[in-house]
Write an enzyme that holds these catalytic residues in place. Structure first.
Site, PDB file in Angstrom:
ATOM      1  N   ARG A 156       0.817  -1.219   0.000  1.00  0.00           N
ATOM      2  CA  ARG A 156       0.000   0.000   0.000  1.00  0.00           C
ATOM      3  C   ARG A 156       0.856   1.277   0.000  1.00  0.00           C
ATOM      4  O   ARG A 156       0.412   2.313  -0.481  1.00  0.00           O
ATOM      5  CB  ARG A 156      -0.888   0.016   1.246  1.00  0.00           C
ATOM      6  CG  ARG A 156      -1.847  -1.171   1.320  1.00  0.00           C
ATOM      7  CD  ARG A 156      -3.251  -0.717   1.050  1.00  0.00           C
ATOM      8  NE  ARG A 156      -4.218  -1.784   1.259  1.00  0.00           N
ATOM      9  CZ  ARG A 156      -5.127  -1.763   2.232  1.00  0.00           C
ATOM     10  NH1 ARG A 156      -5.167  -0.760   3.078  1.00  0.00           N
ATOM     11  NH2 ARG A 156      -5.995  -2.730   2.332  1.00  0.00           N
ATOM     12  N   ASP A 204     -16.109   9.646   7.055  1.00  0.00           N
ATOM     13  CA  ASP A 204     -15.008   8.691   6.953  1.00  0.00           C
ATOM     14  C   ASP A 204     -13.720   9.478   7.199  1.00  0.00           C
ATOM     15  O   ASP A 204     -13.680  10.705   7.052  1.00  0.00           O
ATOM     16  CB  ASP A 204     -14.973   8.038   5.566  1.00  0.00           C
ATOM     17  CG  ASP A 204     -14.232   6.705   5.566  1.00  0.00           C
ATOM     18  OD1 ASP A 204     -14.881   5.653   5.537  1.00  0.00           O
ATOM     19  OD2 ASP A 204     -12.968   6.724   5.606  1.00  0.00           O
TER      20      ASP A 204
HETATM   21  C1  LIG Z   1     -14.151  -1.804   5.520  1.00  0.00           C
HETATM   22  S1  LIG Z   1     -14.760  -0.173   5.308  1.00  0.00           S
HETATM   23  C2  LIG Z   1     -16.434  -0.395   5.825  1.00  0.00           C
HETATM   24  C3  LIG Z   1     -17.372   0.483   5.033  1.00  0.00           C
HETATM   25  C4  LIG Z   1     -18.855   0.324   5.369  1.00  0.00           C
HETATM   26  N1  LIG Z   1     -19.135   0.789   6.712  1.00  0.00           N
HETATM   27  C5  LIG Z   1     -19.329  -1.084   5.186  1.00  0.00           C
HETATM   28  O1  LIG Z   1     -19.588  -1.767   6.187  1.00  0.00           O
HETATM   29  O2  LIG Z   1     -19.449  -1.526   4.046  1.00  0.00           O
HETATM   30  C6  LIG Z   1     -14.004   0.678   6.706  1.00  0.00           C
HETATM   31  C7  LIG Z   1     -13.991   2.199   6.549  1.00  0.00           C
HETATM   32  O3  LIG Z   1     -13.607   2.763   7.795  1.00  0.00           O
HETATM   33  C8  LIG Z   1     -12.805   3.896   7.547  1.00  0.00           C
HETATM   34  N2  LIG Z   1     -12.001   4.209   8.750  1.00  0.00           N
HETATM   35  C9  LIG Z   1     -10.884   3.563   9.214  1.00  0.00           C
HETATM   36  N3  LIG Z   1     -10.427   4.162  10.330  1.00  0.00           N
HETATM   37  C10 LIG Z   1     -11.272   5.196  10.586  1.00  0.00           C
HETATM   38  C11 LIG Z   1     -11.324   6.193  11.597  1.00  0.00           C
HETATM   39  N4  LIG Z   1     -10.401   6.243  12.566  1.00  0.00           N
HETATM   40  N5  LIG Z   1     -12.318   7.106  11.544  1.00  0.00           N
HETATM   41  C12 LIG Z   1     -13.248   7.067  10.555  1.00  0.00           C
HETATM   42  N6  LIG Z   1     -13.254   6.151   9.565  1.00  0.00           N
HETATM   43  C13 LIG Z   1     -12.274   5.227   9.578  1.00  0.00           C
HETATM   44  C14 LIG Z   1     -11.975   3.491   6.348  1.00  0.00           C
HETATM   45  O4  LIG Z   1     -11.457   4.614   5.669  1.00  0.00           O
HETATM   46  C15 LIG Z   1     -12.978   2.688   5.518  1.00  0.00           C
HETATM   47  O5  LIG Z   1     -13.602   3.489   4.546  1.00  0.00           O
END
Ligand SMILES: C[S@@+](CC[C@H](N)C(=O)[O-])C[C@H]1O[C@@H](n2cnc3c(N)ncnc32)[C@H](O)[C@@H]1O
Length: 286
Positions: free
Chosen positions: A51, A156
């Protein structure tokens, strides 16, 4: 006959362009934990290499140690956004964990029946937008001709996924996951074969950057439902607890908190009570 000695191959991790020592990985682990609450275990070392290697190439740096030095320098502050964007996992799709959507519809219909004309939903890790669009569609379908004022706050940490969500443009194979009839009803087909969410949906959703790990969220209102799915799995328990504690005052007294299929918050029972099927409500006060 002379026997050849066995060939001893040098131990090579794999053909890497840049050296990536355990010490480099450890520094990266600490930085992403501090910045985003994301706990990376040692099995993620190859993923981290894959990444971040593009950032090292783009910045024309000598390797991973130089990259972390740069991040930690005053001049590297702006690189943090790219660093975090590269290390987040954004997998998502329309109507993911579909059993939640009829439960949300039922909850919203109940609110409307009891006289509410404003409904608000927070999607707290919205990734590229499929989840908040699924929520907006569910709310519109639930409201029907009542046409209540429905708003979705989509947040996000990753700024690149928020941009995708704002545009609301998805490929045909992503759109194929929508329930029958919804593609034509809620999306316009573009000349290039992609689909864009209609303005009625896009106008319902506000995309905004919010780091769940920070304690001073710029969210001051209460929601009928909070969706926080498939992000807490990346956090350790203390971080999860802090997030849940901050959610509690932002969820209406009869509001519902929807979490991911592999997330269990029994340790936060002072704040939330499991109602079933990974849906929580406020804990009853004694
Ligand atoms: C695997 S995706 C899940 C997306 C959606 N909620 C779903 O269930 O399909 C996880 C998301 O969490 C976000 N994320 C990770 N750490 C975070 C943080 N500290 N605060 C806010 N968002 C975060 C990532 O950027 C990513 O877009």
């Amino acid at each position: 006959m002379n026997k050849l000695p066995p060939v001893v191959l040098p131990k090579i991790e794999f053909n890497r362009e840049f050296a990536f020592s355990d010490a480099d990985f450890e520094r990266i682990r600490k930085l992403i934990y501090k910045e985003a609450g994301i706990s990376l275990n040692p099995s993620k070392k190859d993923m981290v290499y894959g990444r971040l290697v593009r950032r090292i190439r783009e910045l024309k740096l000598a390797g991973f140690a130089a990259y972390v030095d740069f991040l930690e320098s005053i001049g590297g502050k702006r690189e943090f956004e790219q660093f975090v964007n590269a290390l987040t996992t954004n997998l998502t799709f329309f109507f993911r964990e579909e059993h939640h959507f009829p439960l949300l519809a039922e909850h919203l219909k109940k609110k409307l029946a009891s006289g509410a004309n404003e409904l608000s939903i927070w999607c707290a890790a919205s990734s590229t937008g499929e989840e908040p669009y699924s929520l907006a569609i569910t709310a519109l379908e639930a409201a029907g001709p009542a046409r209540a004022n429905v708003t979705v706050l989509a947040t996000d940490l990753d700024t690149s996924v928020l941009e995708v969500g704002r545009k609301g443009i998805y490929s045909a194979d992503k759109i194929a996951r929508l329930p029958p009839g919804h593609a034509n009803k809620y999306f316009d087909k573009l000349p290039d074969g992609n689909y864009q969410a209609k303005a009625v949906l896009r106008n319902m959703i506000t995309f905004q950057r919010l780091n769940l790990v920070e304690t001073n969220w710029a969210v001051k209102r209460q929601f009928d439902a909070i969706f926080c799915r498939n992000v807490m799995i990346y956090f350790d328990r203390d971080t999860q607890f802090g997030v849940l504690k901050r959610f509690a005052p932002l969820l209406k007294p009869d509001g519902l908190l929807f979490v991911g299929h592999s997330e269990n918050f029994y340790f936060a029972s002072d704040y939330f009570h499991l109602r079933g099927k990974t849906v929580y409500e406020h804990a009853k006060k004694a």
